[in-house]
Design an enzyme around this catalytic site. Sequence first.
Site, PDB file in Angstrom:
ATOM      1  N   TYR A  39     -10.107  -9.940   0.968  1.00  0.00           N
ATOM      2  CA  TYR A  39     -10.919  -9.047   1.234  1.00  0.00           C
ATOM      3  C   TYR A  39     -11.642  -7.796   0.145  1.00  0.00           C
ATOM      4  O   TYR A  39     -12.642  -7.932   0.490  1.00  0.00           O
ATOM      5  CB  TYR A  39     -10.532  -7.700   2.664  1.00  0.00           C
ATOM      6  CG  TYR A  39      -9.114  -7.068   2.020  1.00  0.00           C
ATOM      7  CD1 TYR A  39     -10.077  -5.704   1.756  1.00  0.00           C
ATOM      8  CD2 TYR A  39      -8.607  -6.446   2.562  1.00  0.00           C
ATOM      9  CE1 TYR A  39      -8.874  -4.606   0.954  1.00  0.00           C
ATOM     10  CE2 TYR A  39      -7.780  -6.164   1.953  1.00  0.00           C
ATOM     11  CZ  TYR A  39      -7.397  -4.184   1.040  1.00  0.00           C
ATOM     12  OH  TYR A  39      -6.585  -3.781   0.793  1.00  0.00           O
ATOM     13  N   GLU A  40     -10.360  -7.481  -1.083  1.00  0.00           N
ATOM     14  CA  GLU A  40     -11.695  -7.326  -2.393  1.00  0.00           C
ATOM     15  C   GLU A  40     -12.472  -8.353  -3.050  1.00  0.00           C
ATOM     16  O   GLU A  40     -13.235  -8.201  -3.568  1.00  0.00           O
ATOM     17  CB  GLU A  40     -10.099  -7.664  -3.452  1.00  0.00           C
ATOM     18  CG  GLU A  40      -9.089  -5.994  -3.095  1.00  0.00           C
ATOM     19  CD  GLU A  40      -8.439  -6.069  -4.045  1.00  0.00           C
ATOM     20  OE1 GLU A  40      -8.551  -5.300  -4.429  1.00  0.00           O
ATOM     21  OE2 GLU A  40      -6.881  -6.627  -3.409  1.00  0.00           O
TER      22      GLU A  40
ATOM     23  N   ALA B 213       2.805  -2.336   3.733  1.00  0.00           N
ATOM     24  CA  ALA B 213       1.273  -1.778   5.193  1.00  0.00           C
ATOM     25  C   ALA B 213       1.746  -2.823   6.154  1.00  0.00           C
ATOM     26  O   ALA B 213       0.368  -2.866   6.114  1.00  0.00           O
ATOM     27  CB  ALA B 213       1.096  -0.596   4.334  1.00  0.00           C
TER      28      ALA B 213
ATOM     29  N   HIS C  70      -6.418  -8.361  -2.487  1.00  0.00           N
ATOM     30  CA  HIS C  70      -6.274  -9.041  -1.006  1.00  0.00           C
ATOM     31  C   HIS C  70      -7.393  -9.779  -1.212  1.00  0.00           C
ATOM     32  O   HIS C  70      -7.970  -9.846  -2.118  1.00  0.00           O
ATOM     33  CB  HIS C  70      -6.593  -7.470  -0.413  1.00  0.00           C
ATOM     34  CG  HIS C  70      -5.251  -6.955  -0.409  1.00  0.00           C
ATOM     35  ND1 HIS C  70      -5.227  -5.677  -1.386  1.00  0.00           N
ATOM     36  CD2 HIS C  70      -4.114  -6.759   0.290  1.00  0.00           C
ATOM     37  CE1 HIS C  70      -4.257  -4.858  -0.834  1.00  0.00           C
ATOM     38  NE2 HIS C  70      -3.721  -5.531  -0.055  1.00  0.00           N
TER      39      HIS C  70
ATOM     40  N   MET D  54      -2.819  -7.134   6.402  1.00  0.00           N
ATOM     41  CA  MET D  54      -3.955  -8.203   5.538  1.00  0.00           C
ATOM     42  C   MET D  54      -3.830  -8.730   3.875  1.00  0.00           C
ATOM     43  O   MET D  54      -4.267  -9.145   3.088  1.00  0.00           O
ATOM     44  CB  MET D  54      -5.498  -7.101   4.927  1.00  0.00           C
ATOM     45  CG  MET D  54      -5.693  -6.545   6.023  1.00  0.00           C
ATOM     46  SD  MET D  54      -6.788  -5.100   5.879  1.00  0.00           S
ATOM     47  CE  MET D  54      -7.015  -4.146   7.105  1.00  0.00           C
ATOM     48  N   SER D  55      -2.387  -9.046   4.290  1.00  0.00           N
ATOM     49  CA  SER D  55      -1.444 -10.004   2.545  1.00  0.00           C
ATOM     50  C   SER D  55      -0.294 -10.385   2.822  1.00  0.00           C
ATOM     51  O   SER D  55       0.024 -10.807   3.862  1.00  0.00           O
ATOM     52  CB  SER D  55      -1.714  -8.334   1.875  1.00  0.00           C
ATOM     53  OG  SER D  55       0.198  -7.860   2.355  1.00  0.00           O
TER      54      SER D  55
ATOM     55  N   HIS E  76      -3.114   1.441  -5.235  1.00  0.00           N
ATOM     56  CA  HIS E  76      -3.048  -0.034  -5.339  1.00  0.00           C
ATOM     57  C   HIS E  76      -2.907   0.720  -6.856  1.00  0.00           C
ATOM     58  O   HIS E  76      -4.065   0.181  -7.203  1.00  0.00           O
ATOM     59  CB  HIS E  76      -2.713  -1.398  -4.636  1.00  0.00           C
ATOM     60  CG  HIS E  76      -2.779  -1.418  -3.332  1.00  0.00           C
ATOM     61  ND1 HIS E  76      -1.295  -2.650  -3.399  1.00  0.00           N
ATOM     62  CD2 HIS E  76      -3.298  -0.705  -2.770  1.00  0.00           C
ATOM     63  CE1 HIS E  76      -1.783  -2.726  -2.359  1.00  0.00           C
ATOM     64  NE2 HIS E  76      -2.157  -2.131  -1.587  1.00  0.00           N
TER      65      HIS E  76
ATOM     66  N   SER F  37       0.978  -1.098  -0.168  1.00  0.00           N
ATOM     67  CA  SER F  37       0.185  -0.113  -0.214  1.00  0.00           C
ATOM     68  C   SER F  37       0.648   1.277   0.405  1.00  0.00           C
ATOM     69  O   SER F  37       1.738   1.608   1.212  1.00  0.00           O
ATOM     70  CB  SER F  37      -0.894  -0.055   1.487  1.00  0.00           C
ATOM     71  OG  SER F  37      -2.117  -0.840   1.032  1.00  0.00           O
TER      72      SER F  37
END
Length: 286
Positions: free
Chosen positions: A92-93, A120, A90, A223-224, A68, A37
Amino acid sequence: MACLMESSVPLQSYKEAAEWILAHTDQRPRIAVICGSGLGTLAETLENKTVIPYEDIPHFPSSTVPGHAGRLVFGLLNGKQCVCMQGRFHIYEGYSMSTVAFPVRVFSLLGVDTLIVTNAAGGINSNYSVGDIMFIKDHINMPGFCGQNPLRGPNEDGFGVRFPCMSDAYDQHLRHLAMDCTQELGLQDIVQEGIYCMLGGPSYETIAECNMLKLLGVDAVGMSTVPEVITGRHCRMHILGISLITNMAILSYNSTAHANHQEVLQTSQLRAAALIALLTNLVGKM
Ligand SMILES: O=P(O)(O)O[C@H]1O[C@H](CO)[C@@H](O)[C@H]1O
Ligand SMILES: Nc1nc2[nH]cnc2c(=O)[nH]1
């Protein structure tokens, strides 16, 4: 008989994406960098660039997150051919873990054998400060405890073995080389080495979750990264993971702070120059 297994990404999709890329650039990098990020500016510093938007590549997912950009950038970094992902995917997407890691297998088919993954992350370790650079020594795949793994589904033997070892996921030699670079660049005071934990997101952690992660020995949370690292190790890539501590996780009910993506992007911008210097110096030594 009807197949009762969930579908994973078909082998043909990786091959078609790789063949399309090979037909659209003469560059043949062995190093890939995934930009976290707000860290995509690294890709701007490459020389002799070939820029390919993700939407042009067959089967490639699209980036939907601010910070991104959604482009592959091929070019020279300190004289070495590299490909940068300016934007990652990700779960969450709405993507599966295997789709998130789709580019890594495509890179493997292009001949990439070294993967630098940046992200990040929120600092859990109370000795950390916003702006610190953490070399990832190990990770915890929290979604993995519920069966989420990019290798779920039939194994692609052409990429790697069914049960890959992960105790050596992060390459010690690369990490030590990166540490040397931070000394040379005078960045040693902001450098940490620690454990990254992936959560599914997109909500940031509750205070109770942050305290649980601390008890577990986690140093930074995001988250990645984990899907790409597992997939890269499965196909025997050497991996360096770098977290930029963009915010401190909230561990106390007395805190008035609120995690937010604006702060994440702001810290990334502040440290972009240092990270670019670090990666430029490092790639020159590889
Ligand atoms: O891991 P990257 O993509 O760098 O970004 C991190 O920052 C975003 C949240 O602010 C999430 O996407 C999280 O994973
Ligand atoms: N899960 C999570 N991801 C982040 N990405 C950047 N900061 C954070 C954070 O505090 N938590």
